[in-house]
Design an enzyme around this catalytic site. Structure first.
Site, PDB file in Angstrom:
ATOM      1  N   ARG A 118       0.856  -1.183   0.000  1.00 54.82           N
ATOM      2  CA  ARG A 118       0.000   0.000   0.000  1.00 54.82           C
ATOM      3  C   ARG A 118       0.888   1.227   0.000  1.00 54.82           C
ATOM      4  O   ARG A 118       1.975   1.235   0.567  1.00 54.82           O
ATOM      5  CB  ARG A 118      -0.874   0.035   1.263  1.00 54.82           C
ATOM      6  CG  ARG A 118      -1.869  -1.093   1.344  1.00 54.82           C
ATOM      7  CD  ARG A 118      -3.114  -0.783   0.530  1.00 54.82           C
ATOM      8  NE  ARG A 118      -4.067  -1.853   0.564  1.00 54.82           N
ATOM      9  CZ  ARG A 118      -4.466  -2.540  -0.509  1.00 54.82           C
ATOM     10  NH1 ARG A 118      -3.979  -2.259  -1.702  1.00 54.82           N
ATOM     11  NH2 ARG A 118      -5.349  -3.500  -0.406  1.00 54.82           N
TER      12      ARG A 118
ATOM     13  N   THR B 159      10.586 -21.818 -35.401  1.00 56.36           N
ATOM     14  CA  THR B 159       9.339 -22.562 -35.518  1.00 56.36           C
ATOM     15  C   THR B 159       8.985 -23.080 -34.143  1.00 56.36           C
ATOM     16  O   THR B 159       9.853 -23.556 -33.411  1.00 56.36           O
ATOM     17  CB  THR B 159       9.516 -23.753 -36.480  1.00 56.36           C
ATOM     18  OG1 THR B 159      10.016 -23.233 -37.703  1.00 56.36           O
ATOM     19  CG2 THR B 159       8.203 -24.453 -36.737  1.00 56.36           C
TER      20      THR B 159
ATOM     21  N   LYS C  70       3.204 -14.709 -35.220  1.00 54.15           N
ATOM     22  CA  LYS C  70       3.076 -16.172 -35.168  1.00 54.15           C
ATOM     23  C   LYS C  70       2.042 -16.559 -36.194  1.00 54.15           C
ATOM     24  O   LYS C  70       0.886 -16.107 -36.119  1.00 54.15           O
ATOM     25  CB  LYS C  70       2.544 -16.594 -33.793  1.00 54.15           C
ATOM     26  CG  LYS C  70       3.625 -16.877 -32.815  1.00 54.15           C
ATOM     27  CD  LYS C  70       3.097 -17.545 -31.560  1.00 54.15           C
ATOM     28  CE  LYS C  70       4.291 -17.662 -30.633  1.00 54.15           C
ATOM     29  NZ  LYS C  70       4.012 -18.178 -29.339  1.00 54.15           N
TER      30      LYS C  70
ATOM     31  N   THR D 252       2.746  -9.916 -31.817  1.00 53.13           N
ATOM     32  CA  THR D 252       3.230  -9.529 -30.491  1.00 53.13           C
ATOM     33  C   THR D 252       4.421  -8.585 -30.605  1.00 53.13           C
ATOM     34  O   THR D 252       4.973  -8.396 -31.689  1.00 53.13           O
ATOM     35  CB  THR D 252       3.706 -10.746 -29.663  1.00 53.13           C
ATOM     36  OG1 THR D 252       4.892 -11.268 -30.270  1.00 53.13           O
ATOM     37  CG2 THR D 252       2.664 -11.829 -29.566  1.00 53.13           C
TER      38      THR D 252
ATOM     39  N   ASP E 291       2.865 -22.924 -18.577  1.00 49.16           N
ATOM     40  CA  ASP E 291       4.012 -23.465 -19.321  1.00 49.16           C
ATOM     41  C   ASP E 291       5.222 -22.542 -19.152  1.00 49.16           C
ATOM     42  O   ASP E 291       5.907 -22.206 -20.125  1.00 49.16           O
ATOM     43  CB  ASP E 291       3.638 -23.629 -20.800  1.00 49.16           C
ATOM     44  CG  ASP E 291       4.640 -24.519 -21.543  1.00 49.16           C
ATOM     45  OD1 ASP E 291       5.521 -25.105 -20.882  1.00 49.16           O
ATOM     46  OD2 ASP E 291       4.540 -24.611 -22.779  1.00 49.16           O
TER      47      ASP E 291
HETATM   48  P1  ADP Z   1       5.491 -21.432 -29.977  1.00 46.83           P
HETATM   49  O1  ADP Z   1       5.188 -20.746 -28.705  1.00 46.83           O
HETATM   50  O2  ADP Z   1       4.476 -21.328 -31.022  1.00 46.83           O
HETATM   51  O3  ADP Z   1       5.931 -22.816 -29.717  1.00 46.83           O
HETATM   52  P2  ADP Z   1       7.812 -19.925 -29.908  1.00 46.83           P
HETATM   53  O4  ADP Z   1       7.224 -18.813 -29.107  1.00 46.83           O
HETATM   54  O5  ADP Z   1       8.638 -20.894 -29.185  1.00 46.83           O
HETATM   55  O6  ADP Z   1       6.698 -20.673 -30.625  1.00 46.83           O
HETATM   56  O7  ADP Z   1       8.615 -19.253 -31.112  1.00 46.83           O
HETATM   57  C1  ADP Z   1       9.596 -19.921 -31.861  1.00 46.83           C
HETATM   58  C2  ADP Z   1      10.873 -19.104 -31.881  1.00 46.83           C
HETATM   59  O8  ADP Z   1      10.634 -17.837 -32.460  1.00 46.83           O
HETATM   60  C3  ADP Z   1      11.396 -18.803 -30.485  1.00 46.83           C
HETATM   61  O9  ADP Z   1      12.299 -19.742 -30.032  1.00 46.83           O
HETATM   62  C4  ADP Z   1      12.085 -17.462 -30.659  1.00 46.83           C
HETATM   63  O10 ADP Z   1      13.410 -17.631 -31.042  1.00 46.83           O
HETATM   64  C5  ADP Z   1      11.321 -16.819 -31.774  1.00 46.83           C
HETATM   65  N1  ADP Z   1      10.357 -15.839 -31.258  1.00 46.83           N
HETATM   66  C6  ADP Z   1       9.083 -16.078 -30.884  1.00 46.83           C
HETATM   67  N2  ADP Z   1       8.480 -14.958 -30.477  1.00 46.83           N
HETATM   68  C7  ADP Z   1       9.382 -13.961 -30.587  1.00 46.83           C
HETATM   69  C8  ADP Z   1       9.347 -12.552 -30.298  1.00 46.83           C
HETATM   70  N3  ADP Z   1       8.263 -11.976 -29.817  1.00 46.83           N
HETATM   71  N4  ADP Z   1      10.460 -11.834 -30.503  1.00 46.83           N
HETATM   72  C9  ADP Z   1      11.580 -12.449 -30.972  1.00 46.83           C
HETATM   73  N5  ADP Z   1      11.674 -13.745 -31.247  1.00 46.83           N
HETATM   74  C10 ADP Z   1      10.592 -14.528 -31.070  1.00 46.83           C
HETATM   75 MG    MG Z   2       6.696 -20.937 -26.910  1.00 42.61          MG
END
Ligand code: ADP
Ligand code: MG
Length: 638
Positions: free
Chosen positions: A28, A388, A408, A452, A500
C-alpha cells in the site's frame, strides 16, 4: 486537501477482525499528513498510487511502536521491519523495507501524536494472530499491553493539545474490504483520477483516429481512465483522444522531469549504456533494486580498468529525511543533491560530468492504438523467419512499415482458434514490462496470425546457452530472475495462470531485460502429445507433483516451474533432470527427488529454488513474496 509529510510504499497486514479471518499482506502507498495516515492501492508497475483504501486519524492514535518479528511470517516479511499504529480498532501492522525507513516514520509519528489524549502506557511488543497476543498469550484483543513503554519514546506526556489545523470531526478509520465503497470525502483525491495532469515521458504517434499524439515533456490532462491501458486525455491545444497510460507520468511525481533520471533501468542496463557512451563522468540516476530508493551510476576512465569502469552509489536518507551520497553533504531534495555533485566529486571517483540518459526505447502499448485488436494483414510486412514453435513459423516484421513486431502464423489444426480469439481480448489487456505484449490478431484469413512485441535477443534458453558473450555476473543472473518474478507477480495479481513457464517461453530484449511469453496459450494447443501429462511434449520437467498426478494447475504450479526456470538460468540452460526420462521424472519427483544446486547458485539462491519445490502447493511462496526476496538478495549484491 492537506500537504503530505511522508510518503512510502509499505506492506500492510489486513486487520484481523475475526479470529477465523485469514490474514493477508498487501503493498500500500502510505501518506502521512497533518491530520491522518492514509493508505492507497499501489501500482508497482507504474510506481503510482491509486484509490484510497483506508485511513487512521492521527487524533485517534494511542501509540506507535515497533513489533518484534514473528517466526511464522514468510521469509520475505520476516526480513522486513514491522511497526504498529495502535488506535481504537486495535493495531495496524505495517512492514518497512529498512530499519532506517521504520525509524524515520516512528520518529515523525511519535512527534505528531505526542500530545494525544488516551496515549497508552503499556503495549504488546508482538503480533496479535488468530485471537491471541504472541507476547503474553492473552486472548482478548483489548487486553492491556504487557510491556511498559520506554520513557524515551515520546509518550510520557498525558497532556492534550489540539492543533489548530486539525478538522473538528474526521471520518472514522476505514478498513479495506473488497467491494466496500470508498469513503465519501478522502483527504486527497484518490490518484490517479480524471483531471489529473500528466507529463509525456515518450513521444507517441497516433495509430488510430481516436488516439492523441504525445510529445515528450508536454503536459496533458486526463479526462477518463476507465480502461487501465488507454486513457482519454486533452493536450494544451484542447485536442482530445486516447493515449497509452504507460507513456505518461503524473506531473507531480518529480524526478521524471530530469533528463538524468532513468526509471525502470537496472544495474546491467545502466552499465551497458554508460560503457557505450564511454564518457568520463557520464552518469544517470535510476531506481535502486530496493523499492523507493535511487542509485547514481557513474562511469569513470580514471580507475585501473582499461576502458573505464562503472560505480554505483546509493542515495542514502538520514533519519530527518535528507539525502546524501558518498560523503555526508546533506540535501533536502535529490535534484539539489545531483546539482551539487555535478560540480563536486566529494567522495566519488569523479564529479557527475555528463548526463547519459536513454529515452530512445519505448515501452510497449497494450494493442496498437485504442480499441485495436483485429489487425489488418496488409499492414504487416514480413522481414525474416525467427523460428518454428508448437503453432508453426514465427516471423519478424513491421506493422505499418515502422513498428517492430513478431508474427506467429498459426498452422491450421494446431490451435483451438475460436477459443483463443475470444481469450485474446483479455490477454491484450495484460500490460507489464516483463511480459511480451500481445498487440492483436489477424483472424479474417487462414492461417490466423498472432502479433506480439518483438524482442531482438530472442529466446532466453538460447541466450543462456549461446548468447551470453562473457561469463555472466551474479547480478546479471539474479536480475533475470527478478524480471521473470515481476512479470509473473503481475500475472498472479490478475489471477492468470501461465501453465508453461520455462526458459523456452521467455524472451530477451535489446537491453537484456527478460519478458515472459506464451502465457495461457497451452490451453489452446490441439496436440495430445503436448496437452496430456503422459504426452511426450508435456512440460513434465517443469511440473509439480499435483500437476503430474491430478493435472491441478494454479499459480502455485507456476511457482514450481519458476524454481525450475531459476535452475535453468543458473545452469546456463541445461536440461532439468537430464539423465531421466519423463516416466522416471514423474515417479521420482512425486517421491521427493529435487534438482541439485547449480554451481553458480549460492546457498541463498538455491533456497529460493527449493522453496518453490515444496511438496504441498500451499507451502510454496507466492510471486509477490518471491519478487521481494529476489529484490532483497539483489540489493545485498549491489
Ligand atoms: P510457440 O510458442 O508457437 O511454440 P515460440 O514462441 O517458441 O513458438 O517461437 C519460436 C521461436 O521464435 C522462439 O524460439 C524465438 O526464437 C522466436 N520468437 C518467438 N516470439 C518472438 C518474439 N516476440 N520476438 C523475438 N523472437 C521470437
Ligand atoms: Mg513458446
Amino acid at each position: 486537501m492537506s500537504e503530505s509529510i511522508l510518503e512510502e510504499v509499505f506492506i500492510k497486514r489486513s486487520q484481523q477482525k475475526k479470529k477465523t479471518s485469514p490474514l493477508n499482506y498487501k503493498e500500500r502507498w502510505f501518506v502521512l499528513t497533518q491530520e491522518k495516515i492514509a493508505y492507497y492501492d499501489y501500482d508497482p508497475d507504474k510506481g503510482k498510487r491509486k484509490g484510497l483504501r483506508g485511513s487512521v486519524d492521527l487524533e485517534k492514535i494511542k501509540g506507535v511502536e515497533t513489533v518484534q518479528p514473528d517466526s511464522n511470517l514468510s521469509p520475505a516479511l520476516e526480513k522486513m521491519y514491522a511497526f504498529q499504529i495502535i488506535y481504537d480498532e486495535g493495531p495496524l501492522y505495517i512492514f518497512a523495507k529498512t530499519e532506517e525507513i521504520r525509524a524515520h516514520w516512528l520518529k515523525r509519528l511519535k512527534e505528531m501524536v505526542r500530545f494525544n489524549k488516551d496515549l497508552i502506557q503499556k503495549y504488546h511488543p508482538c503480533f496479535w494472530v488468530d485471537g491471541v497476543w504472541l507476547c503474553c498469550q492473552q486472548e482478548v484483543k483489548q487486553a492491556m499491553g504487557c510491556k511498559v513503554l520506554d520513557s524515551k519514546n515520546g509518550f510520557t506526556s498525558k497532556q492534550s493539545r489540539r492543533r489548530g489545523s486539525r478538522k473538528p470531526l474526521p471520518p472514522t478509520p476505514t478498513e479495506e474490504k473488497p467491494g466496500r465503497p470508498l469513503p465519501p470525502e478522502p483527504p486527497e483525491p484518490p490518484a490517479p483520477s480524471a483531471d489529473m495532469t500528466v507529463i509525456a515521458e515518450y513521444n507517441y504517434t497516433p495509430v488510430t483516429e481516436q488516439d492523441l499524439e504525445l510529445r515528450k515533456d508536454e503536459k496533458y490532462t486526463i479526462l477518463e481512465m476507465s480502461d487501465t491501458n488507454w486513457w482519454r486525455a486533452r493536450d494544451k491545444y484542447g485536442k482530445e483522444g486516447y493515449i497509452p497510460s504507460n507513456f505518461v507520468v503524473e506531473a507531480k511525481s518529480g524526478l521524471e522531469r530530469f533528463d538524468w533520471y532513468c526509471k525502470n533501468m537496472n544495474r546491467s542496463q545502466a552499465e551497458k549504456l554508460l560503457k557505450t557512451e564511454n564518457k568520463d563522468g557520464g552518469f544517470l540516476v535510476r531506481d535502486s533494486s530496493k523499492a523507493g530508493k535511487y542509485t547514481v551510476s557513474l562511469f569513470s576512465k580514471g580507475g585501473g580498468e582499461t576502458g573505464g569502469s562503472c560505480r554505483h552509489y546509493n542515495i542514502c536518507t538520514t533519519a530527518q529525511g535528507q539525502f546524501y551520497l558518498a560523503e555526508k553533504h546533506f540535501f533536502s531534495t535529490i535534484p539539489e543533491l545531483i546539482n551539487y555533485h555535478q560540480h563536486n566529486a566529494a567522495g566519488m571517483v569523479s564529479r557527475l560530468k555528463y548526463i547519459v540518459a536513454n529515452r530512445t526505447w519505448l515501452p510497449s502499448t497494450a494493442g496498437l492504438g485504442y480499441g485495436v485488436w483485429e489487425i489488418e494483414p496488409h499492414c504487416l510486412t514480413f522481414i525474416k523467419e525467427l523460428g518454428t514453435g508448437q503453432f508453426g513459423v514465427v516471423k519478424y516484421g513491421k506493422w505499418q512499415g515502422q513498428h517492430d513486431v513478431a508474427i506467429k502464423m498459426i498452422k491450421e489444426g494446431s490451435m483451438c482458434e475460436d477459443d483463443f480469439i475470444e481469450e485474446a481480448k483479455t490477454m491484450m489487456k495484460l500490460n507489464h514490462e516483463n511480459l511480451v505484449q500481445l498487440y492483436g490478431v489477424c483472424t479474417k484469413q487462414r492461417p490466423i496470425y498472432i502479433v506480439t512485441e518483438f524482442l531482438s535477443n530472442g529466446c532466453l534458453l538460447t541466450y543462456l546457452r549461446e548468447g551470453l558473450k562473457q561469463h555472466p555476473t551474479a547480478v546479471q543472473l539474479l536480475e533475470m530472475c527478478k524480471d521473470v518474478s515481476e512479470g509473473m507477480a503481475y500475472l498472479e495479481s490478475n489471477q492468470y495462470i501461465h501453465r508453461d513457464l520455462a526458459a523456452r517461453n521467455c524472451l530477451v530484449d535489446a537491453n537484456g531485460t527478460i519478458k515472459v511469453t506464451d502465457f495461457g496459450l497451452s490451453r489452446y494447443v490441439l496436440d495430445d502429445e503436448y496437452t496430456s501429462s503422459a504426452g511426450s511434449k508435456f512440460p513434465v520437467r517443469w511440473s509439480p507433483p499435483e500437476v503430474l498426478l491430478y493435472c491441478k494447475f494454479s499459480s502455485k504450479s507456476d511457482i514450481w516451474a519458476y524454481g525450475v526456470l531459476m535452475w535453468e538460468i543458473y545452469t546456463l540452460g541445461q536440461l532439468p533432470y537430464e539423465r531421466l526420462n519423463n516416466t522416471e521424472i514423474v515417479d521420482q519427483v512425486s517421491r521427493g527427488l529435487r534438482l541439485y544446486r547449480p554451481q553458480l547458485a549460492n546457498v541463498k539462491v538455491h533456497s529460493i529454488m527449493t522453496s518453490c519445490w515444496a511438496e504441498k502447493p500451499e507451502e510454496r511462496p507466492n510471486f509477490q513474496e518471491l519478487a521481494l526476496t529476489v529484490q532483497d538478495l539483489l540489493y545485498e549484491l549491489q
